[in-house]
Enzyme design. Sequence first.
Site, PDB file in Angstrom:
ATOM      1  N   GLY A 194      -9.288  27.958  49.575  1.00 38.51           N
ATOM      2  CA  GLY A 194     -10.491  28.512  50.189  1.00 38.51           C
ATOM      3  C   GLY A 194     -11.738  27.673  49.986  1.00 38.51           C
ATOM      4  O   GLY A 194     -12.828  28.046  50.440  1.00 38.51           O
ATOM      5  N   GLU A 237      -4.525  25.860  45.666  1.00 36.75           N
ATOM      6  CA  GLU A 237      -3.916  25.678  46.984  1.00 36.75           C
ATOM      7  C   GLU A 237      -4.945  25.336  48.056  1.00 36.75           C
ATOM      8  O   GLU A 237      -5.160  26.107  48.993  1.00 36.75           O
ATOM      9  CB  GLU A 237      -3.242  26.990  47.419  1.00 36.75           C
ATOM     10  N   PRO A 238      -5.601  24.197  47.946  1.00 38.90           N
ATOM     11  CA  PRO A 238      -6.572  23.865  48.985  1.00 38.90           C
ATOM     12  C   PRO A 238      -5.904  23.417  50.284  1.00 38.90           C
ATOM     13  O   PRO A 238      -4.911  22.688  50.248  1.00 38.90           O
ATOM     14  CB  PRO A 238      -7.368  22.703  48.364  1.00 38.90           C
ATOM     15  N   GLY A 239      -6.436  23.873  51.393  1.00 38.08           N
ATOM     16  CA  GLY A 239      -5.940  23.424  52.696  1.00 38.08           C
ATOM     17  C   GLY A 239      -7.064  22.680  53.394  1.00 38.08           C
ATOM     18  O   GLY A 239      -7.090  21.458  53.496  1.00 38.08           O
ATOM     19  N   ARG A 260     -11.936  28.371  66.671  1.00 34.81           N
ATOM     20  CA  ARG A 260     -12.767  28.833  65.549  1.00 34.81           C
ATOM     21  C   ARG A 260     -14.173  29.308  65.953  1.00 34.81           C
ATOM     22  O   ARG A 260     -14.643  30.312  65.430  1.00 34.81           O
ATOM     23  CB  ARG A 260     -12.851  27.760  64.446  1.00 34.81           C
ATOM     24  N   TYR A 292     -14.686  33.019  64.779  1.00 36.93           N
ATOM     25  CA  TYR A 292     -15.513  33.211  63.567  1.00 36.93           C
ATOM     26  C   TYR A 292     -16.962  32.760  63.747  1.00 36.93           C
ATOM     27  O   TYR A 292     -17.663  32.547  62.750  1.00 36.93           O
ATOM     28  CB  TYR A 292     -14.950  32.406  62.379  1.00 36.93           C
ATOM     29  N   CYS A 297     -11.004  30.355  80.980  1.00 40.13           N
ATOM     30  CA  CYS A 297     -11.594  31.459  81.727  1.00 40.13           C
ATOM     31  C   CYS A 297     -12.078  32.544  80.775  1.00 40.13           C
ATOM     32  O   CYS A 297     -11.505  33.641  80.724  1.00 40.13           O
ATOM     33  CB  CYS A 297     -10.558  32.032  82.679  1.00 40.13           C
ATOM     34  N   GLU A 298     -13.073  32.223  79.988  1.00 40.42           N
ATOM     35  CA  GLU A 298     -13.633  33.147  79.006  1.00 40.42           C
ATOM     36  C   GLU A 298     -15.081  32.756  78.804  1.00 40.42           C
ATOM     37  O   GLU A 298     -15.346  31.594  78.464  1.00 40.42           O
ATOM     38  CB  GLU A 298     -12.956  32.974  77.632  1.00 40.42           C
ATOM     39  N   TYR A 335      -7.277  23.970  60.766  1.00 46.64           N
ATOM     40  CA  TYR A 335      -7.205  25.171  61.609  1.00 46.64           C
ATOM     41  C   TYR A 335      -7.632  24.920  63.055  1.00 46.64           C
ATOM     42  O   TYR A 335      -8.236  25.786  63.689  1.00 46.64           O
ATOM     43  CB  TYR A 335      -8.031  26.316  60.992  1.00 46.64           C
TER      44      TYR A 335
HETATM   45  N1  LLP Z   1      -3.755  30.059  49.854  1.00 41.92           N
HETATM   46  C1  LLP Z   1      -3.604  31.196  50.543  1.00 41.92           C
HETATM   47  C2  LLP Z   1      -2.789  32.259  49.986  1.00 41.92           C
HETATM   48  C3  LLP Z   1      -4.223  31.358  51.788  1.00 41.92           C
HETATM   49  O1  LLP Z   1      -4.064  32.488  52.446  1.00 41.92           O
HETATM   50  C4  LLP Z   1      -4.993  30.305  52.322  1.00 41.92           C
HETATM   51  C5  LLP Z   1      -5.628  30.435  53.638  1.00 41.92           C
HETATM   52  C6  LLP Z   1      -5.121  29.122  51.579  1.00 41.92           C
HETATM   53  C7  LLP Z   1      -4.494  29.038  50.340  1.00 41.92           C
HETATM   54  C8  LLP Z   1      -5.905  27.938  52.063  1.00 41.92           C
HETATM   55  O2  LLP Z   1      -7.215  28.218  52.367  1.00 41.92           O
HETATM   56  P1  LLP Z   1      -8.186  26.970  52.665  1.00 41.92           P
HETATM   57  O3  LLP Z   1      -8.246  26.165  51.414  1.00 41.92           O
HETATM   58  O4  LLP Z   1      -7.604  26.214  53.786  1.00 41.92           O
HETATM   59  O5  LLP Z   1      -9.484  27.602  53.039  1.00 41.92           O
HETATM   60  N2  LLP Z   1      -7.991  30.274  60.244  1.00 41.92           N
HETATM   61  C9  LLP Z   1      -9.088  30.412  59.314  1.00 41.92           C
HETATM   62  C10 LLP Z   1      -8.649  30.225  57.890  1.00 41.92           C
HETATM   63  C11 LLP Z   1      -7.551  31.165  57.456  1.00 41.92           C
HETATM   64  C12 LLP Z   1      -7.092  30.866  56.072  1.00 41.92           C
HETATM   65  C13 LLP Z   1      -5.911  31.671  55.699  1.00 41.92           C
HETATM   66  N3  LLP Z   1      -5.452  31.452  54.376  1.00 41.92           N
HETATM   67  C14 LLP Z   1     -10.195  29.431  59.682  1.00 41.92           C
HETATM   68  O6  LLP Z   1     -10.035  28.680  60.628  1.00 41.92           O
HETATM   69  O7  LLP Z   1     -11.225  29.418  59.035  1.00 41.92           O
END
Ligand code: LLP
Length: 420
Positions: free
Chosen positions: A237, A279-281, A319, A323, A350-351, A379
């Site tokens: 997150g 768990e960074p994404g 996004r 959001y 078309c939105e 994302y």
């Molecule tokens: N771990 C868990 C259990 C999660 O549910 C998530 C994201 C992450 C790690 C990684 O989060 P990050 O580091 O990427 O923020 N589609 C949305 C984000 C949804 C995230 C869902 N879970 C967006 O575009 O902002």
Amino acid sequence: MTNFYFAGVDTVYLANKYKTPLYVMSENIILDRIREIRTNFLEKYKNTEAFYASKAFLTKEMARIIKRENFGIDIVSGGELYTAMEVDFPAEKIIFHGNNKTEEELEMAVQYGVGRIIVDNLYELSLLNHITKKYNKKANILFRVTPEVESNTHRYIQTGQLDSKFGIPLSQGIIFEAIEKALNLPYINLLGFHFHIGSQILHNKNYKKAIENTIKLMKEAKSRYGFITEELNIGGGYGIKYTDDDERRPISYFTDAAMEEIETNCSKYKLKRPKVIIEPGRWIVGEAGITLYTIGSIKRIPGVRTYVSVDGGMTDNPRPSLYQAKYKGIIANKANEEATEVVTIAGKCCESGDILIWDLKVPQVEAGDILAILSTGAYNYSMASNYNKIPKPAVVMIKDGVDRLIVKRESYAEMIKNEL
Ligand code: LLP
């Protein structure tokens, strides 16, 4: 006239070579982020691990990069698991999340020998027990808990509050029922707890509160059942920089605060500090990606607004419409020209809500110009859709100034190939 360069490559050259819309990713930025996590978290604190949250951006090539870097991967579906399996991703370095894993998905995970399954609820616990028994394999699990804190982000990406579909609440007793059950199941090996409070978090206050609440649970589990928490997975997150209004936060901004909070609470309750997993994404891939578009029609409504339309939109980046996410845009072939007007960048769907950027300052724009939108690495590709039967863009990866195609542009035929 100077063009906009990304990762050392002329983006106008990329747009001409691969056509638009086009996702462009920098492998060097991804590797820099991974290195930063290694140096400032994994090597700084013993007994820690990092898993890349693959939902942010996953292709076979991305899975290979993560594998080569010896990081783990976090998956949430059979499809993400399948992608990892296609590149022989080591099973023990996979964490499986999700609030409703199907029986088929759990079977796939148990058969492959996925390292950790994050059990979200009691229904999943019994389903998993049934499957592990069937295959005579023990599953290592963590319970996902709802730490009951709000996170300072868009409501749709908050996950830590009591009223959430994710995890077992801390306050209502069910968690103890779950722990007791798990400890008595022969094919289940409970290792600890996981929480994830939300995404694009830029402040630590509630993150620290979530840690404190979960460590209180660890203490309670020890005194009630003698259960020693071996692993504490504190999710991802970590927020990134999207526009000039945001500040880029180093990984240590989040992880130092988290580790301090963990150490403090563990010593307060006389607990052994468990292995800490992050768990960074988005933090790894978000700023490593941009999207290139070609500008087409321009609609000027005098005194109201100028709509500048591009050849993509909510199909490649949902996004802003989901959001109200904000992005920075640059007219790539006029990168050094002075901004003289304010326009709104519209997608081609078309939105009416298909707007990528409201009120962007740009030089004089015309059809054929190339627009680069920054920080689209997370994302975007992973949430792309075929709405209006728009094919998904190609993805190009750049390493050391050299571009290579990692995902081909979808054709119309591929888009409808499963339609009978
Ligand atoms: N771990 C868990 C259990 C999660 O549910 C998530 C994201 C992450 C790690 C990684 O989060 P990050 O580091 O990427 O923020 N589609 C949305 C984000 C949804 C995230 C869902 N879970 C967006 O575009 O902002």
